[in-house]
Design a protein around this motif. Sequence first.
Motif, mmCIF file in Angstrom:
data_model
loop_
_atom_site.group_PDB
_atom_site.id
_atom_site.type_symbol
_atom_site.label_atom_id
_atom_site.label_comp_id
_atom_site.label_asym_id
_atom_site.label_seq_id
_atom_site.Cartn_x
_atom_site.Cartn_y
_atom_site.Cartn_z
ATOM 1 N N HIS A 1 0.832 -1.207 0.000
ATOM 2 C CA HIS A 1 0.000 0.000 0.000
ATOM 3 C C HIS A 1 0.862 1.251 0.000
ATOM 4 O O HIS A 1 0.564 2.230 -0.701
ATOM 5 C CB HIS A 1 -0.902 -0.040 1.233
ATOM 6 C CG HIS A 1 -2.146 0.750 1.065
ATOM 7 N ND1 HIS A 1 -3.092 0.461 0.103
ATOM 8 C CD2 HIS A 1 -2.596 1.859 1.719
ATOM 9 C CE1 HIS A 1 -4.079 1.318 0.189
ATOM 10 N NE2 HIS A 1 -3.798 2.189 1.159
ATOM 11 N N GLU A 2 1.943 1.220 0.783
ATOM 12 C CA GLU A 2 2.841 2.372 0.820
ATOM 13 C C GLU A 2 3.521 2.584 -0.520
ATOM 14 O O GLU A 2 3.759 3.716 -0.942
ATOM 15 C CB GLU A 2 3.886 2.179 1.924
ATOM 16 C CG GLU A 2 3.332 2.271 3.340
ATOM 17 C CD GLU A 2 2.806 3.657 3.644
ATOM 18 O OE1 GLU A 2 3.307 4.625 3.031
ATOM 19 O OE2 GLU A 2 1.883 3.779 4.469
ATOM 20 N N SER A 3 3.855 1.484 -1.215
ATOM 21 C CA SER A 3 4.479 1.665 -2.529
ATOM 22 C C SER A 3 3.511 2.309 -3.507
ATOM 23 O O SER A 3 3.902 3.139 -4.331
ATOM 24 C CB SER A 3 4.951 0.309 -3.060
ATOM 25 O OG SER A 3 3.827 -0.544 -3.280
ATOM 26 N N GLU A 4 2.215 1.955 -3.420
ATOM 27 C CA GLU A 4 1.237 2.594 -4.287
ATOM 28 C C GLU A 4 1.082 4.073 -3.939
ATOM 29 O O GLU A 4 0.949 4.918 -4.822
ATOM 30 C CB GLU A 4 -0.112 1.874 -4.160
ATOM 31 C CG GLU A 4 -0.120 0.491 -4.783
ATOM 32 C CD GLU A 4 -1.472 -0.170 -4.648
ATOM 33 O OE1 GLU A 4 -2.313 0.373 -3.901
ATOM 34 O OE2 GLU A 4 -1.697 -1.207 -5.285
ATOM 35 N N VAL A 5 1.106 4.395 -2.650
ATOM 36 C CA VAL A 5 1.023 5.789 -2.233
ATOM 37 C C VAL A 5 2.231 6.569 -2.742
ATOM 38 O O VAL A 5 2.130 7.708 -3.203
ATOM 39 C CB VAL A 5 0.896 5.899 -0.704
ATOM 40 C CG1 VAL A 5 1.002 7.350 -0.250
ATOM 41 C CG2 VAL A 5 -0.414 5.303 -0.243
ATOM 42 N N THR A 6 3.416 5.921 -2.657
ATOM 43 C CA THR A 6 4.629 6.585 -3.133
ATOM 44 C C THR A 6 4.565 6.830 -4.650
ATOM 45 O O THR A 6 4.891 7.913 -5.137
ATOM 46 C CB THR A 6 5.846 5.725 -2.800
ATOM 47 O OG1 THR A 6 5.883 5.507 -1.393
ATOM 48 C CG2 THR A 6 7.129 6.423 -3.232
ATOM 49 N N ARG A 7 4.124 5.815 -5.366
ATOM 50 C CA ARG A 7 4.007 5.977 -6.816
ATOM 51 C C ARG A 7 2.964 7.035 -7.172
ATOM 52 O O ARG A 7 3.139 7.845 -8.090
ATOM 53 C CB ARG A 7 3.642 4.635 -7.455
ATOM 54 C CG ARG A 7 3.518 4.648 -8.965
ATOM 55 C CD ARG A 7 3.615 3.231 -9.500
ATOM 56 N NE ARG A 7 2.599 2.397 -8.909
ATOM 57 C CZ ARG A 7 1.556 1.881 -9.558
ATOM 58 N NH1 ARG A 7 1.435 2.119 -10.836
ATOM 59 N NH2 ARG A 7 0.669 1.122 -8.970
ATOM 60 N N LEU A 8 1.867 7.045 -6.424
ATOM 61 C CA LEU A 8 0.809 8.028 -6.654
ATOM 62 C C LEU A 8 1.300 9.445 -6.370
ATOM 63 O O LEU A 8 0.961 10.393 -7.092
ATOM 64 C CB LEU A 8 -0.402 7.699 -5.783
ATOM 65 C CG LEU A 8 -1.648 8.549 -5.992
ATOM 66 C CD1 LEU A 8 -2.166 8.378 -7.405
ATOM 67 C CD2 LEU A 8 -2.711 8.166 -4.974
ATOM 68 N N ALA A 9 2.123 9.597 -5.324
ATOM 69 C CA ALA A 9 2.660 10.919 -5.008
ATOM 70 C C ALA A 9 3.541 11.444 -6.126
ATOM 71 O O ALA A 9 3.510 12.634 -6.470
ATOM 72 C CB ALA A 9 3.445 10.855 -3.693
ATOM 73 N N GLY A 10 4.342 10.562 -6.715
ATOM 74 C CA GLY A 10 5.180 10.998 -7.827
ATOM 75 C C GLY A 10 4.360 11.429 -9.035
ATOM 76 O O GLY A 10 4.688 12.419 -9.705
ATOM 77 N N GLU A 11 3.264 10.699 -9.332
ATOM 78 C CA GLU A 11 2.431 11.071 -10.475
ATOM 79 C C GLU A 11 1.706 12.392 -10.235
ATOM 80 O O GLU A 11 1.573 13.222 -11.132
ATOM 81 C CB GLU A 11 1.409 9.956 -10.758
ATOM 82 C CG GLU A 11 2.029 8.647 -11.208
ATOM 83 C CD GLU A 11 2.727 8.786 -12.546
ATOM 84 O OE1 GLU A 11 2.259 9.590 -13.365
ATOM 85 O OE2 GLU A 11 3.750 8.113 -12.762
ATOM 86 N N ILE A 12 1.237 12.570 -8.999
ATOM 87 C CA ILE A 12 0.546 13.824 -8.680
ATOM 88 C C ILE A 12 1.519 14.996 -8.731
ATOM 89 O O ILE A 12 1.195 16.089 -9.212
ATOM 90 C CB ILE A 12 -0.140 13.725 -7.298
ATOM 91 C CG1 ILE A 12 -1.280 12.712 -7.363
ATOM 92 C CG2 ILE A 12 -0.661 15.081 -6.837
ATOM 93 C CD1 ILE A 12 -1.945 12.462 -6.037
#
Length: 343
Positions: free
Chosen positions: A295-306
């Motif tokens: 879940h944290e990896s998805e949050v990290t990836r999402l933060a980079g895209e945002i």
Amino acid sequence: MSPSTESALPFEAGRLVPLVTRRCALVLATVATGTAVCVSILAGWQRGGWLSERLLWVAIDAVLVVSAHLLPALCKSASLAVRGVGGALWVVCMVATCYGHATFFLMAQQHAGEIRAATVTAPASIVTTGRSLTQIADQRAATVAELATVTAQRCLGGCLAARVKRATLTARLEALDVEVTETQRQEATADRLTVQQDRATELRDSMRADPVTSRVAAFVGIAAARIDLLSGLAFAAVLESVACLLWFVVLQARDPMTVSAVAPPQTVPVAVSNEVVTTGHTPAVELVTLQQDGHESEVTRLAGEIAAGRVRATVSDIRRYLGCSQAKATALRRQFNESVATQ
């Protein structure tokens, strides 16, 4: 150049463009709203009679303008019922605001026409002196009849008196002829001045109308007053629509810009070993830990895209990007907001 610097450059470039866009939109929105408020103030001031009435008209028009500009942006994240009520109120505010702006445009056009008409000078009227031609003609006829009577009489000893009377009547006829000529000249001058005054009046009337409006009215066959009204409503609608759109863009871009102002967390690669590590955790606890790590990896990836500006921090965009359920997207958005708030 270090890897951290290389990874920061795309983030700075991606953040600079939305920042400049938002600032330009904010400046344009402020100018548009300020212009609309000034127009409403002048329109309200022209509507009222007493000072209290003028102040109330100004306050009402200012509130309607600001409400018309900000209601779409403020109601975008509200519930469906609130958005329905807000949409109805927005339509009413737009109609009232456009009506007030049309009043200002028509009054401004009227004032401009009066100023243009004042530049046209009309010749002064001439004051005719003396008698009219009818009166002169009557006296001349009487004089001619008297002269004919004196001429027809025979001279029986009073010839000198008869000659004097004939000379007097002849001189009177000459004076009457001169008076007739002068009166005719004055009347001709007065007629020319009347024609010039009529032309000046027509020119004043044409100068009161806007040049473009008069030509458009002649082209389409519609009265100039209707063209003025339609053009005023069109200008008001365009001004209000531009202001509404700009404020919607400014307030909608606030959340992505706040997100992009936070540096994306660096992703640390995790090495997975096939060896079994003996810990004090139970298998259930290890499974939860692994799920949280994913879940944290998805949050990290999402933060980079945002941060790069490719995804907005909304549930719908997160679902569209990850292809997950709404509950998972809501949880990811909540964790992303918490990570942003703690940094």
